[in-house]
Design an enzyme around this catalytic site. Structure first.
Site, short mmCIF file in Angstrom:
data_model
loop_
_atom_site.label_atom_id
_atom_site.label_comp_id
_atom_site.label_asym_id
_atom_site.label_seq_id
_atom_site.Cartn_x
_atom_site.Cartn_y
_atom_site.Cartn_z
N ARG B 324 0.83 -1.21 0.00
CA ARG B 324 0.00 0.00 0.00
C ARG B 324 0.87 1.26 0.00
NH1 ARG B 324 -5.53 1.61 0.70
NH2 ARG B 324 -6.16 -0.55 0.49
N ARG B 356 -4.31 2.63 10.72
CA ARG B 356 -5.05 3.58 9.89
C ARG B 356 -4.22 4.15 8.73
NH1 ARG B 356 -8.54 8.15 13.02
NH2 ARG B 356 -10.34 8.11 11.66
N PHE B 358 -2.37 2.15 6.75
CA PHE B 358 -1.76 0.88 6.38
C PHE B 358 -0.63 1.05 5.35
CE2 PHE B 358 -2.10 -3.59 4.77
CZ PHE B 358 -2.18 -4.25 5.97
N GLU B 711 -9.68 5.83 6.69
CA GLU B 711 -8.25 6.07 6.55
C GLU B 711 -7.85 7.32 5.78
OE1 GLU B 711 -7.79 2.06 4.85
OE2 GLU B 711 -6.17 1.82 6.28
#
Lengths: 495, 766
Positions: B324, B356, B358, B711
């Site tokens: 990510r 949060r 990630f 997020e």
């Protein structure tokens, strides 16, 4: 047994009725009693060290006028016997239509909800103690001991403002609480004893009610732990599991908390709450307001005492730098004998001082400075609120025109104890209060301290920022074009 | 129950309105039940974890006799007492529940004490340093050191497009830099907790504060060597999660369950806050090294970057976190030639995990820091440089991982924000203030964001729900998502109420339970409402269709109130409960090549922050923040606003006061409690805080055209960091590049100020 103390259960008022507790160790916290013994789980444990505020409760004391004064404390730090003769109120005890919880719902002040009981109690205490609506900043100051990880605080501050516009019902157990507290006044002073399953030995708690009895108890039991606000000793029990077989509490001695002023000297009883002691100092020395606000959180200031802060003698205890700059004296008492020492010199090493076993820190005497003295107190930490200082200082110069006739510079966080900067003081004394003198003093600071590196700051940062704070002091107090705090301190800048 | 029935289509909408959190009335009165508040079953024992006192060492022995002899101790468990698999790793099986032969970080669980009270269990467990005999091995404590040794928890990952090296070489300007971004502790207010109750016929019921009940079920089953249907996991709510209870509730779930089953008694394991910090990991700190080539307008032509994450001692979720991060390095910008290298460095520290965003925030931070350098080096407005790099709509619209950006609103959103926040005017005002202020300097920062929504692993993007209509007309909903404060249950209840044409109070949502909805995904990646809302909607829609069919056969009930209709349908043997299922369409992902369409859509947002910095001490204060954030068509504006503001302050803390400090020799985490680890307080909330929703339909067919909100807004407070850097830069010459690291503590700010002074403060692009 100290004279007058009677072995008996702990007795306090909860929900308008007298509660008796026996059989639990004296170091059982109010939080543990609520959650594990009373089945009242509304009060939460977030950190078990007085820093998150999820366990905030109110403790009430009956004043001489017959009304109860409620103050917030951290239930995780308070030992149950300290409630003796007092009243306890938690989030579950507020009436259903109380404006604090109602405003929190209407303004979306809770998300996960775990910190929420603590916020509601802090808001309710503010509502009870302050009739007129506070400013946004005052609200935030009142909530400095409550951490929320979800909301970002805006809706909670909104709720705090909004609760003042809601109808305020009488708290339903007020009359019963007053009556029960009056009943408890007839109880003899508490001597409490219960077996401690962790040690197999007895756990004891003595709470004399007179100054003489207190001094006598301490002298009789020099091995005892003298307990004031338990904002530090609570951690000895909670986190470090230190054995505390005998506690002598100062909290039940009204005279020990007295604050008086005579002939330009402020006398602060060692048992005065930090909140009250700092309020008295700030009343005389308004530039210390922010410093006082940054000293721990409201619940810790309500429980903790200035005497405890000094006697504990942490190298970064925030009272000492300021009191040293003010040339404060401390009065110690052993049995019937008193001695007075300058605070400067009291500390002999890391967490060590001149107090003898059985001796009590009795009183703090603060000479109030005259109009020729400029005094400031500054603190540096990663967070404004409720953070242990990387360094803290009390800075004072007395001016005759532009010339410094006397200087007192004391720093915490720069050495194993709070200590004065003799070389810097020497560089200031007798000199004009100019930038050149400042530079000389800053340079001298380098020989005054050899700070260490830790999680709060590196040694280099500490030296640099100590100099920076001395410079800020000069900028604010120089005879020529002094700067207002709004030009030197970020927290004074209007948004 | 007296709910008037309205036609679903004509009903008052139950979505799109600012309803309070479904538990708010309980939260504020201390009546919301968390796991530690569940009345204890008689005979309940309490457990505490004995932790490694060494960051790295060979485990020789544990003095169990000494532990057994401690007051109140009933049992002591070590790795040998785990009947099944001694592992709680979510992906890679490298994560022992209790250490076997080696300890890999200071704080690693080595043994479990079970005692008659929590206090006695903790006291015995605190003897860990006396009872654990271990031979010290040299620890590796920083990501840089592990990277130098090529010591990783998973193989390096590479995401590339075009020829970055050639593009950089040919570019008119080039900059090279390094940057350090600290990690972050979740600091959920409710610490980790599991309460395991052995049940009949070798089964166990576990109450666990977790974002992932199904994974807890799997881990417990593996640890016990049991089939999954013997383990039931329940979670009504968490007191915060933020990613910290996605995988890392597992060690506590497994320990409580193993102890409970072994002893045949209920066992509660509630971890003290200090132990929680020492045992569990947190947001990965990252180190960045980068080279970028750009043109006169600051347009990036090519960029190459190393992203080195401190993964800690095991893989945990580090691989998807790094994925990510790599997939968010582009943020909102077209990067024609890019070569990104992701390294998950293996260190002897707590295993880092979800938090949060990630990895997304770390990836996006790198490009923002780099664009800030480009703007400063060129002496251009950072807003203009960002605008020059924004993704296009028809061209320049493909991400480095191959997904076409189809829903781009960043130009319009940023234009609106800078207009409403008066960016240009305030830029001038800040300059004027600084010219007249010798000590205090103000700074402005701007942050646009684009954030991809969906799990990067396609098959996690599925959810189930059950909706029951009882014969009095009341409705009960259960779904696979978990409530951690984000308002998921409120939103799902709203969706169901809306679908059935009922007011919200007619619908209750119950505890997440593996005995109800099976095979759930973690409540993570912002997908809670998207997935579970759709699943619950599908279930409610099925019920509505059945009732509509019933009505078409029995039109005499058409005007009946809802409870009467339900009664009539029940009497006619209509099934009044239904399941619902949802799988996000159109997703595919090649894990090896890091290419595909991992995201259903993107969320957008932007923020402007203004700070004042004390150039003497390095202290700062946020004076104002303006935010415009895209939540699509909001399901609940109050909840969405709460998510945005909460994320803003949480991210502000990450980048300013929340510093993690490990002892450089011992590896002891020195910041292991709120006394030493400083999250923001109410005074840190900006006194002027204007947050608005950019409301427009989500072009993707999401639940009621809303967008995920958990997020993405954690990126907004990068504006605070950039504003601090801006204020620091104002002390230097034009073109200076302050070497400010994150978190921007007073000391970090002072170091950046000192570095500017020492360097003569100017740096120009080559």
């Amino acid at each position: 047994m100290t004279e007058g103390l009677t072995e008996r259960p702990i007795r306090f008022v909860h929900r308008g009725a007298i509660v008796e507790v026996a059989g639990l160790p004296a170091t059982t916290t109010v939080l543990a009693w609520l959650r594990e013994h009373a089945g009242r789980t509304g009060t939460k444990e977030g950190c078990n060290e007085g820093d998150c505020g999820a366990c905030t409760v109110m403790v009430g004391d009956l004043d001489d006028g017959g009304t109860v004064r409620w103050r917030t404390v951290n239930a995780c730090l308070q030992f149950l016997p300290t409630l003796d003769g007092r009243a306890l109120r938690t989030v579950e005890d507020l009436p259903a239509d109380h404006p604090a919880p109602r405003a929190m719902v209407e303004h979306h002040g809770s998300q996960c909800g775990f910190c929420t009981p603590g916020f509601v109690v802090s808001l309710a205490a503010l509502h009870a103690n302050r009739p007129d609506p506070p400013s946004r900043r005052e609200l935030a100051d009142a909530l400095a001991g409550n951490l929320c990880r979800c909301t970002g605080y805006r809706p909670i501050l909104d709720a705090g403002e909004a609760m003042y516009a809601l109808p305020a019902p009488a708290v339903n157990d007020d009359d019963a609480t007053v009556a029960a507290l009056q009943t408890l006044r007839a109880d003899p002073p508490l001597a409490y004893r219960a077996p401690d399953p962790a040690t197999g030995a007895d756990s004891r708690f003595l709470a004399p009610r007179s100054l003489d009895a207190l001094a006598d108890a301490a002298a009789t039991h020099p091995q005892a732990t003298v307990l004031a606000g338990s904002t530090d000793i609570g951690l000895w029990a909670n986190k470090q599991f230190r054995p505390l077989p005998l506690l002598i509490s100062v909290g039940a001695v009204p005279g020990f908390k007295a604050i008086t002023e005579t002939e330009g000297v402020l006398h602060i009883g060692a048992g005065a709450a930090l909140e009250d002691a700092w309020a008295a100092l700030v009343a005389h020395l308004p530039p210390m307001r922010d410093y006082a606000l940054r000293f721990a959180s409201p619940p810790v200031r309500h429980a903790g005492t200035m005497g405890g802060n000094l006697a504990n003698g942490s190298p970064i205890g925030d009272s000492a730098p300021v009191l040293m700059a003010l040339d404060a004296r401390i009065v110690l008492r052993h049995g019937g004998a008193e001695r007075t020492l300058p605070l400067d010199g009291f500390y002999t090493g890391y967490m060590k001082n001149l107090r003898q076993p059985g001796e009590l820190l009795w009183r703090i005497e603060v000479p109030l400075p005259g109009p020729a003295t400029r005094l400031r107190a500054y603190k540096l930490s990663k967070r404004f609120d409720c953070d242990i200082s990387a360094l803290a200082c009390g800075l004072a110069v007395t001016l005759d025109g532009e010339r410094v006739t006397a200087a007192r510079v004391a720093f915490g966080g720069m050495a194993a104890t709070v200590a004065r900067a003799r070389a810097a003081e020497a560089a200031l004394t007798g000199q004009p209060w100019t930038e050149a003198t400042l530079e000389a003093a800053c340079s001298a600071l380098g020989s005054d301290y050899t700070p260490m590196t830790d999680l709060r700051g590196s040694a280099g940062y500490r030296v640099r920022s100590a100099r920076a704070l001395l410079r800020r002091f000069w900028l604010e107090t120089r005879p020529d074009a002094p700067l207002a705090p709004s030009a030197t301190q970020v927290w004074e800048v209007p948004a | 129950m007296n709910v008037p029935r309205e036609s679903a289509l004509a009903a008052t909408p139950q979505v799109g309105i600012a309803l309070p959190h479904e538990s708010a009335h309980l939260h504020v009165r201390g009546q919301a039940t968390y796991i530690d508040d569940i009345p204890e079953v008689a005979g309940t024992l309490h457990a505490a974890v004995g932790c490694s006192p060494l960051a790295h060492g060979r485990l020789l022995a544990v003095d169990l006799d000494l532990l057994q002899a401690q007051p109140g101790v009933v049992a002591v468990l070590t790795a040998a007492d785990i009947p099944g698999s001694n592992d709680c790793g979510p992906i890679v099986r490298d994560d022992p529940i209790l250490a076997e032969d080696t300890v890999h970080f200071l704080g690693q669980p080595v043994f479990l004490v079970v005692a008659t009270s929590r206090d006695l269990a903790r006291r015995a467990a605190a003897r860990a340093k006396d009872v654990i005999r271990a031979e010290p091995l040299p620890p590796v404590l920083t990501a840089r050191e592990a990277h130098a040794r090529q010591q990783y928890v998973v193989p390096p990952m590479h995401l590339a497009r075009g020829d970055a090296a050639a593009a950089i070489a040919a570019a008119p300007h080039k900059l090279t830099g390094s940057f350090s971004l600290g990690g972050q502790e979740q600091f959920y207010l409710e610490g980790q907790i599991s309460y395991a109750l052995p049940q009949e016929d070798a089964t166990v019921h576990l109450h666990c504060s977790t974002q992932h009940p199904t994974e807890m079920q799997h881990v417990v089953a593996h640890a016990l060597g049991w089939a999954q249907h013997r383990v039931q996991v329940t979670c009504r709510r968490m007191g915060g999660g933020f990613g910290g209870k996605e995988s890392q509730s597992a060690v506590f779930a497994a320990l409580a369950s193993v102890a409970a089953v072994k002893l045949g008694r209920p066992v509660k394991l509630r971890v003290d806050r200090d132990d929680d910090f020492l045992i569990t990991g947190r947001r990965h700190g990252f180190e960045f090294d980068w080279t970028v080539g750009f043109d006169d307008d600051g347009r990036i032509l090519g960029v190459e970057a190393d992203l080195i994450a401190n993964a800690g001692c095991t893989a945990d979720l580090s691989a998807p976190v790094m994925t990510r991060a790599l997939c968010h390095f582009d943020n909102a910008y077209w990067l024609p030639h890019v070569a990104l290298h992701g390294y998950c460095a293996k260190t002897n520290t707590q295993s880092n995990t979800a938090f949060r965003g990630f990895g997304g925030p770390q990836g996006a931070f790198a490009v923002e820091r780099l664009l800030d350098d480009i703007a400063r080096a060129l002496g251009r407005d950072p807003l203009a440089v960002r605008q020059a790099n924004f993704y296009g709509r028809a061209k320049r619209n493909v991400t480095p991982y191959g997904q076409v950006v189809e829903d781009n609103v960043i130009d319009d959103l940023v234009a609106r924000l800078v207009r409403d926040a008066r960016w240009a005017e305030r830029r001038a005002a800040v300059n004027t203030f600084n010219a007249g202020s010798p000590v205090l300097k103000k700074g402005l920062g701007l942050m646009p964001l684009k954030f991809g929504i969906s799990f990067n692993v396609a098959h996690f993007n599925q959810a189930g729900a059950l909706v029951h209509v009882y014969t009095d007309g009341s409705v009960l909903v259960n779904h696979g998502g978990t409530e951690m404060g984000q308002g998921l249950n409120t939103k799902v209840a709203q969706v169901v109420a809306h679908e059935l044409g009922l007011p919200l109070h007619a619908v209750r949502v119950t505890a997440t339970d593996t005995h109800k909805v099976a095979n759930t995904s973690a409540t993570a990646a912002s997908t809670g409402s998207d997935l579970n809302g759709k699943a619950a909607q599908a279930a409610a829609r099925t019920l509505r269709q059945r009732l509509d069919a019933f009505l078409s056969e029995h039109p005499q009930h058409a005007a009946a109130p809802w409870p009467a209709l339900v009664q009539a349908a029940y009497a006619a043997r209509v099934q009044l409960w239904s399941d619902g299922f949802y799988a996000t369409p159109g997703l595919h992902w090649d894990r090896d090549k890091l290419q595909g369409r991992p995201f259903f859509y993107f969320a957008y947002g932007a923020a402007v922050a203004e700070v004042v910095v004390d150039t003497l001490t390095g202290e700062h204060r946020v004076l104002r923040a303006d935010v415009l954030h895209d939540v699509g068509r909001s399901l609940n504006p109050a909840i969405d606003l709460g998510q945005i503001e909460g994320a803003f302050i949480q991210g502000q803390g990450w980048l300013t006061s929340e510093e993690l400090v490990w002892h450089p020799q011992t590896g002891m985490l020195a910041t292991h409690a709120p006394s030493t680890y400083k999250i923001p307080t109410a005074n840190d909330c900006p006194p002027v805080f204007n947050v608005a929703l950019y409301e427009a339909d989500n072009p993707a067919d999401s639940i009621h055209r809303s967008k995920a909100v958990g997020e993405p807004p954690i990126l907004l407070p990068f504006s605070v960091f950039l504003a601090i850097r801006d204020a620091v830069a104002s002390t230097g010459e034009s073109g200076c590049l302050p070497p400010l690291q994150a978190p921007a503590t007073p000391e970090a700010v002072m170091e950046a100020l000192a570095a500017l002074r020492a360097s003569g403060s100017s740096a120009s692009p080559t």
